[in-house]
Design a protein around this motif. Structure first.
Motif, PDB file in Angstrom:
ATOM      1  N   ASP A 266       0.829  -1.206   0.000  1.00 58.29           N
ATOM      2  CA  ASP A 266       0.000   0.000   0.000  1.00 58.29           C
ATOM      3  C   ASP A 266       0.862   1.255   0.000  1.00 58.29           C
ATOM      4  O   ASP A 266       0.610   2.206  -0.757  1.00 58.29           O
ATOM      5  CB  ASP A 266      -0.904   0.022   1.240  1.00 58.29           C
ATOM      6  N   ASN A 267       1.848   1.270   0.846  1.00 60.92           N
ATOM      7  CA  ASN A 267       2.660   2.475   0.982  1.00 60.92           C
ATOM      8  C   ASN A 267       3.557   2.705  -0.227  1.00 60.92           C
ATOM      9  O   ASN A 267       3.793   3.854  -0.611  1.00 60.92           O
ATOM     10  CB  ASN A 267       3.454   2.409   2.285  1.00 60.92           C
ATOM     11  N   ALA A 268       4.017   1.638  -0.847  1.00 54.94           N
ATOM     12  CA  ALA A 268       4.788   1.807  -2.077  1.00 54.94           C
ATOM     13  C   ALA A 268       3.921   2.385  -3.186  1.00 54.94           C
ATOM     14  O   ALA A 268       4.315   3.339  -3.881  1.00 54.94           O
ATOM     15  CB  ALA A 268       5.384   0.466  -2.497  1.00 54.94           C
ATOM     16  N   LEU A 269       2.727   1.832  -3.354  1.00 55.91           N
ATOM     17  CA  LEU A 269       1.836   2.325  -4.403  1.00 55.91           C
ATOM     18  C   LEU A 269       1.393   3.759  -4.133  1.00 55.91           C
ATOM     19  O   LEU A 269       1.324   4.589  -5.046  1.00 55.91           O
ATOM     20  CB  LEU A 269       0.619   1.405  -4.530  1.00 55.91           C
ATOM     21  N   LEU A 270       1.092   4.074  -2.874  1.00 56.76           N
ATOM     22  CA  LEU A 270       0.653   5.428  -2.542  1.00 56.76           C
ATOM     23  C   LEU A 270       1.796   6.430  -2.644  1.00 56.76           C
ATOM     24  O   LEU A 270       1.578   7.595  -3.004  1.00 56.76           O
ATOM     25  CB  LEU A 270       0.023   5.449  -1.149  1.00 56.76           C
ATOM     26  N   LEU A 271       3.015   6.006  -2.343  1.00 53.24           N
ATOM     27  CA  LEU A 271       4.155   6.890  -2.569  1.00 53.24           C
ATOM     28  C   LEU A 271       4.219   7.272  -4.043  1.00 53.24           C
ATOM     29  O   LEU A 271       4.454   8.438  -4.383  1.00 53.24           O
ATOM     30  CB  LEU A 271       5.449   6.204  -2.140  1.00 53.24           C
ATOM     31  N   GLY A 272       3.987   6.307  -4.923  1.00 53.27           N
ATOM     32  CA  GLY A 272       3.968   6.612  -6.342  1.00 53.27           C
ATOM     33  C   GLY A 272       2.880   7.604  -6.696  1.00 53.27           C
ATOM     34  O   GLY A 272       3.106   8.560  -7.448  1.00 53.27           O
ATOM     35  N   VAL A 273       1.676   7.410  -6.164  1.00 54.44           N
ATOM     36  CA  VAL A 273       0.559   8.313  -6.465  1.00 54.44           C
ATOM     37  C   VAL A 273       0.870   9.741  -6.015  1.00 54.44           C
ATOM     38  O   VAL A 273       0.712  10.702  -6.790  1.00 54.44           O
ATOM     39  CB  VAL A 273      -0.729   7.808  -5.786  1.00 54.44           C
ATOM     40  N   TYR A 274       1.305   9.903  -4.765  1.00 53.03           N
ATOM     41  CA  TYR A 274       1.559  11.253  -4.250  1.00 53.03           C
ATOM     42  C   TYR A 274       2.761  11.893  -4.955  1.00 53.03           C
ATOM     43  O   TYR A 274       2.784  13.104  -5.175  1.00 53.03           O
ATOM     44  CB  TYR A 274       1.746  11.217  -2.740  1.00 53.03           C
ATOM     45  N   THR A 275       3.741  11.092  -5.328  1.00 54.50           N
ATOM     46  CA  THR A 275       4.881  11.627  -6.070  1.00 54.50           C
ATOM     47  C   THR A 275       4.448  12.147  -7.437  1.00 54.50           C
ATOM     48  O   THR A 275       4.806  13.258  -7.845  1.00 54.50           O
ATOM     49  CB  THR A 275       5.958  10.547  -6.250  1.00 54.50           C
ATOM     50  N   HIS A 276       3.666  11.359  -8.142  1.00 53.87           N
ATOM     51  CA  HIS A 276       3.247  11.755  -9.480  1.00 53.87           C
ATOM     52  C   HIS A 276       2.242  12.904  -9.427  1.00 53.87           C
ATOM     53  O   HIS A 276       2.249  13.775 -10.302  1.00 53.87           O
ATOM     54  CB  HIS A 276       2.666  10.549 -10.212  1.00 53.87           C
ATOM     55  N   LEU A 277       1.393  12.920  -8.388  1.00 52.09           N
ATOM     56  CA  LEU A 277       0.465  14.043  -8.239  1.00 52.09           C
ATOM     57  C   LEU A 277       1.220  15.336  -7.951  1.00 52.09           C
ATOM     58  O   LEU A 277       0.792  16.420  -8.367  1.00 52.09           O
ATOM     59  CB  LEU A 277      -0.543  13.735  -7.128  1.00 52.09           C
ATOM     60  N   ALA A 278       2.343  15.217  -7.237  1.00 48.72           N
ATOM     61  CA  ALA A 278       3.133  16.411  -6.928  1.00 48.72           C
ATOM     62  C   ALA A 278       3.664  17.075  -8.187  1.00 48.72           C
ATOM     63  O   ALA A 278       3.968  18.279  -8.178  1.00 48.72           O
ATOM     64  CB  ALA A 278       4.298  16.042  -6.004  1.00 48.72           C
ATOM     65  N   ARG A 279       3.771  16.321  -9.274  1.00 43.71           N
ATOM     66  CA  ARG A 279       4.246  16.913 -10.524  1.00 43.71           C
ATOM     67  C   ARG A 279       3.189  17.796 -11.184  1.00 43.71           C
ATOM     68  O   ARG A 279       3.517  18.615 -12.030  1.00 43.71           O
ATOM     69  CB  ARG A 279       4.660  15.814 -11.516  1.00 43.71           C
ATOM     70  N   VAL A 280       1.920  17.601 -10.812  1.00 39.82           N
ATOM     71  CA  VAL A 280       0.860  18.347 -11.507  1.00 39.82           C
ATOM     72  C   VAL A 280       0.071  19.266 -10.585  1.00 39.82           C
ATOM     73  O   VAL A 280      -0.856  19.936 -11.041  1.00 39.82           O
ATOM     74  CB  VAL A 280      -0.110  17.377 -12.217  1.00 39.82           C
ATOM     75  N   THR A 281       0.396  19.299  -9.316  1.00 43.30           N
ATOM     76  CA  THR A 281      -0.325  20.176  -8.398  1.00 43.30           C
ATOM     77  C   THR A 281       0.653  20.858  -7.469  1.00 43.30           C
ATOM     78  O   THR A 281       1.704  20.324  -7.140  1.00 43.30           O
ATOM     79  CB  THR A 281      -1.356  19.393  -7.570  1.00 43.30           C
ATOM     80  N   ALA A 282       0.278  22.044  -7.032  1.00 39.83           N
ATOM     81  CA  ALA A 282       1.132  22.797  -6.111  1.00 39.83           C
ATOM     82  C   ALA A 282       0.716  22.610  -4.663  1.00 39.83           C
ATOM     83  O   ALA A 282       1.266  23.278  -3.773  1.00 39.83           O
ATOM     84  CB  ALA A 282       1.084  24.282  -6.474  1.00 39.83           C
ATOM     85  N   ALA A 283      -0.230  21.725  -4.393  1.00 35.36           N
ATOM     86  CA  ALA A 283      -0.715  21.540  -3.027  1.00 35.36           C
ATOM     87  C   ALA A 283       0.413  21.082  -2.113  1.00 35.36           C
ATOM     88  O   ALA A 283       1.029  20.038  -2.367  1.00 35.36           O
ATOM     89  CB  ALA A 283      -1.851  20.522  -3.011  1.00 35.36           C
ATOM     90  N   PRO A 284       0.713  21.821  -1.043  1.00 32.34           N
ATOM     91  CA  PRO A 284       1.830  21.432  -0.174  1.00 32.34           C
ATOM     92  C   PRO A 284       1.609  20.096   0.517  1.00 32.34           C
ATOM     93  O   PRO A 284       2.570  19.383   0.819  1.00 32.34           O
ATOM     94  CB  PRO A 284       1.908  22.582   0.830  1.00 32.34           C
ATOM     95  N   THR A 285       0.359  19.744   0.773  1.00 36.23           N
ATOM     96  CA  THR A 285       0.079  18.476   1.443  1.00 36.23           C
ATOM     97  C   THR A 285       0.593  17.296   0.637  1.00 36.23           C
ATOM     98  O   THR A 285       1.113  16.315   1.186  1.00 36.23           O
ATOM     99  CB  THR A 285      -1.437  18.316   1.670  1.00 36.23           C
ATOM    100  N   VAL A 286       0.455  17.367  -0.662  1.00 31.44           N
ATOM    101  CA  VAL A 286       0.815  16.243  -1.520  1.00 31.44           C
ATOM    102  C   VAL A 286       2.303  15.937  -1.410  1.00 31.44           C
ATOM    103  O   VAL A 286       2.702  14.789  -1.183  1.00 31.44           O
ATOM    104  CB  VAL A 286       0.407  16.540  -2.975  1.00 31.44           C
ATOM    105  N   SER A 287       3.128  16.962  -1.545  1.00 31.20           N
ATOM    106  CA  SER A 287       4.577  16.744  -1.442  1.00 31.20           C
ATOM    107  C   SER A 287       4.965  16.302  -0.040  1.00 31.20           C
ATOM    108  O   SER A 287       5.824  15.430   0.133  1.00 31.20           O
ATOM    109  CB  SER A 287       5.330  18.019  -1.815  1.00 31.20           C
ATOM    110  N   ARG A 288       4.342  16.895   0.961  1.00 28.63           N
ATOM    111  CA  ARG A 288       4.677  16.521   2.343  1.00 28.63           C
ATOM    112  C   ARG A 288       4.371  15.058   2.601  1.00 28.63           C
ATOM    113  O   ARG A 288       5.187  14.325   3.176  1.00 28.63           O
ATOM    114  CB  ARG A 288       3.887  17.407   3.317  1.00 28.63           C
ATOM    115  N   VAL A 289       3.199  14.598   2.176  1.00 27.58           N
ATOM    116  CA  VAL A 289       2.814  13.212   2.422  1.00 27.58           C
ATOM    117  C   VAL A 289       3.702  12.259   1.635  1.00 27.58           C
ATOM    118  O   VAL A 289       4.072  11.186   2.127  1.00 27.58           O
ATOM    119  CB  VAL A 289       1.326  13.000   2.085  1.00 27.58           C
ATOM    120  N   ALA A 290       4.077  12.639   0.416  1.00 27.15           N
ATOM    121  CA  ALA A 290       5.003  11.799  -0.351  1.00 27.15           C
ATOM    122  C   ALA A 290       6.326  11.649   0.385  1.00 27.15           C
ATOM    123  O   ALA A 290       6.857  10.533   0.529  1.00 27.15           O
ATOM    124  CB  ALA A 290       5.227  12.393  -1.738  1.00 27.15           C
ATOM    125  N   ARG A 291       6.860  12.742   0.871  1.00 25.29           N
ATOM    126  CA  ARG A 291       8.131  12.692   1.591  1.00 25.29           C
ATOM    127  C   ARG A 291       8.012  11.860   2.868  1.00 25.29           C
ATOM    128  O   ARG A 291       8.884  11.028   3.167  1.00 25.29           O
ATOM    129  CB  ARG A 291       8.595  14.107   1.926  1.00 25.29           C
TER     130      ARG A 291
END
Length: 662
Positions: A266-291
């Protein structure tokens, strides 16, 4: 009795090694014993982080009276579903056919030939909610076997034959990407995010597809689903607000109360989702959760040998969620009156509670206005929580799930410019190649550096290959491309259905013969073996030389052509297939940076669409860089889509423009 589980590499089997039940591991010897005694096999399947598996073990398998019944009338086999997904798949299919549902613990009664004749899941120690007690069930099975043995065997044989006829490959059909998005929009929970009601699982692969669909078409609706779901999960109790990382699922529709186990996949797949979403959105939450999720993987699931452990348990000292939940006064005791009151409001901790006995899970109900204060409060609560009893860790290394982690960390390391994550991915890859590859074949699991006995299934070959291809792009080390190619060639040779181009079995052609050879194309908690293979083949087709590229792409296209019906009827269980089909529709995109230019590489990584490949190095240093020289002595980026290439560019602005073209 002999303790047959004591030498296992499976923590789940080791948990049962001291039961009074005379357990056998899955083996021909166990079935031979059942045949010689003319008794049924009692097959119990679970996994180490499973809450109800622990409950049934405590109630029944640790009970001397129940164990005596089991030992007298059955040969009892215990299976770790994570170590033997093939066995789990065969009997889960039977359980679902018999009962209309499935889950773990799974309890099946088999003939000595391995044919199931009665299946179920959890059984209580006393009758409850319309369910018989486990001992009542045992007595009924014994009676049926003793009094109507021929009838039972005949019915079991008919069931196996029926299962075989219902597992034929899907017909060829076109994957309708737009239709899948329309269907997903209809299933979307507009109030809470995600899809469907309770229990609610993170829809990782569907979100990945929707990101790619937005990148390809500009669809606002697709992106809105992803953003709403990602924000809701990140703020919910399913996400560990202190240490990072996601729980397996939410027991409610609003992501408030999780089932507390944390799984690697789950965490590997979700890391991918939040990482790729960070490329298309400026939402700070997305990058923080990916990290934070990447750090959770490395810190809490990393093993001493370099791999990643399978899971953290749902229970702590037999109590679900004990480590994670809070009462308002506890936050005040840790933080003081002012900060405690502020934290209770921020994290939604109330006197009524959201969990059991007046306790609450922590949720982030709004982005904190004072982020520095939030970080300090979070750090203090986390430090205090580390002093509480901690959940057990299932520290076996599963090849497929480590492949997912390698892929996610390699990609996140590039996007966020965190070389330590790429280094962690390299350590895991070294373990898989050095320990899990035995006599040229991939093994499923290891523990403490000792490889397990189970042979890899299709998802192991596919996910590890995909991880190595991502690692090759992130590190530039040719070794990983070579190892990935070897795995893909083995997968094509050993798992393909020779009668049906594009169809694959989940077990190798020389694997142990079960009553039914499993072949499940559906994406579930993880990508199906076939969809993961299609994805890896497509990526590899862009990275290898001409001698393999055409064959790999054709194999990927043939596999995707088998997924159209599934994607149309059940897109929530075809997310990875849809991502591969979306990448095919884009070309996929290839960026080759010839020469040394970190700026061009960073621009490519930040602006490519999902499914793209980015390779850099000296001219002619790899297949993708062949015949791609510097331009006027300057590093150059070559952008291609499928078989069509743009002119090379030498500036970041020109590269971004090239990548923004449809």
């Amino acid at each position: 009795m002999a303790n047959r589980l004591a030498e296992s590499t499976s923590p789940y089997l080791l948990q049962h090694a001291d039961n009074p039940v005379d357990w056998w591991p899955w083996s021909p010897a166990a079935f031979a014993e059942a045949a010689s005694r003319d008794v049924p096999v009692l097959l119990s399947v679970g996994y180490a982080a499973c809450h109800w598996c622990h409950v049934m073990a405590h109630e029944s398998f640790e009970d001397a009276e129940t164990a005596a019944l089991m030992n007298k009338h059955f040969v009892n086999i215990k299976v770790d579903r994570e170590e033997r997904p093939d066995v789990d798949a065969v009997y889960m299919t039977a359980t679902q056919a018999m009962t209309g549902q499935g889950g773990w613990p799974m309890t099946c009664f088999l003939t000595p030939a391995g044919e199931p004749f009665h299946c179920g899941t959890y059984y209580p120690p006393t009758p409850r909610g319309g369910m018989p007690s486990f001992k009542q069930l045992l007595a009924a099975v014994v009676e049926a076997w003793t009094e109507r043995s021929d009838e039972v065997r005949t019915a079991a044989g008919k069931l196996v034959a029926s299962l075989a006829t219902h597992s034929s490959p899907l017909p060829q059909s076109t994957v309708d990407l737009d239709g899948a998005v329309t269907s997903l929009l209809g299933d979307f929970d507009r109030r809470h995010g995600g899809f469907g009601g309770a229990p609610k699982f993170p829809p990782s692969m569907v979100l990945e597809f929707l990101i790619r669909h937005h990148e390809r078409t500009g669809s606002v609706e697709a992106l809105s689903i992803v953003e709403a779901t990602a924000e809701a999960m990140a703020g919910g109790g399913i996400y560990d607000q202190l240490a990072g990382g996601f729980a397996r699922y939410s027991v409610d529709a609003g992501w408030v109360v999780p089932h507390f186990e944390k799984m690697l996949y789950d965490n590997a797949l979700l890391l991918g989702v939040y990482t790729h979403l960070a490329r298309v959105t400026a939402a700070p939450t997305v990058s923080r959760v990916a990290r934070e999720t990447a750090e959770f993987l490395v810190r809490d699931l990393g093993t001493a040998e370099g791999g990643f452990a399978s899971a953290l348990d749902a229970d702590t000292e037999g109590v679900e969620g004990l480590t994670y939940v809070w009462k308002p006064q506890q936050l005040v005791d840790v933080l003081g009156k002012e900060d405690g009151a502020w934290a209770n409001t921020l994290f939604g901790v109330t006197d009524e509670g959201t969990f059991e006995y007046g306790t609450s899970t922590l949720r982030l109900l709004a982005e904190p206005s004072d982020f520095s204060r939030y970080e300090q409060v979070r750090a203090r609560l986390w430090a205090f929580r580390t002093q509480r009893p901690q959940p057990a860790r299932d520290d076996k290394v599963v090849a497929a799930w480590n492949g997912l982690a390698i892929e996610a960390l390699a990609q996140a390391g590039r996007v966020f410019e965190e070389p330590s994550w790429i280094a962690a991915a390299i350590r895991a890859a070294v373990l898989l190649i050095d320990v899990h590859m035995v006599d040229g074949r991939l093994r499923r699991t290891s523990r403490d550096g000792t490889v397990g006995p189970s042979f890899g299934v299709l998802e192991d070959y596919s996910c590890v290959a995909a991880g190595l291809l991502a690692l090759y792009q992130a590190s530039g080390e040719a070794r990983w491309l070579s190892e990935a190619v070897s795995l893909l060639d083995l997968a094509l040779a050993r798992f393909a259905d020779p009668a049906t181009p594009g169809a694959y079995f989940d077990t190798a052609d020389d694997a142990e013969a079960l009553v039914h050879r499993p072949s499940d194309p559906g994406d579930n908690a993880t990508p199906s073996g076939a969809s993961a293979l299609a994805s890896a083949l497509l990526t590899a087709s862009l990275l290898v030389g001409a001698d393999r590229a055409g064959a790999y792409r054709q194999a990927a296209e043939e596999a995707v052509a088998r997924a159209g019906v599934l994607a149309s009827r059940a897109p929530r269980f075809a997310g990875h297939w849809l991502s591969v089909a979306s990448a095919l529709a884009l070309g996929p995109v290839q960026v080759a940076v010839s020469g040394s230019s970190p700026a061009l590489v960073d621009a490519a990584v930040a602006n490519v669409h999902g499914g793209a490949v980015v390779v850099s190095g000296a001219p002619d240093s790899s297949p993708l860089l062949a015949d791609r020289p510097l331009v006027d002595g300057r590093p150059a980026a070559y952008v291609c889509r499928g078989y069509v290439c743009d002119r090379p560019v030498t500036t970041v602005d020109d590269l971004v423009t090239a990548l923004s073209r449809e």
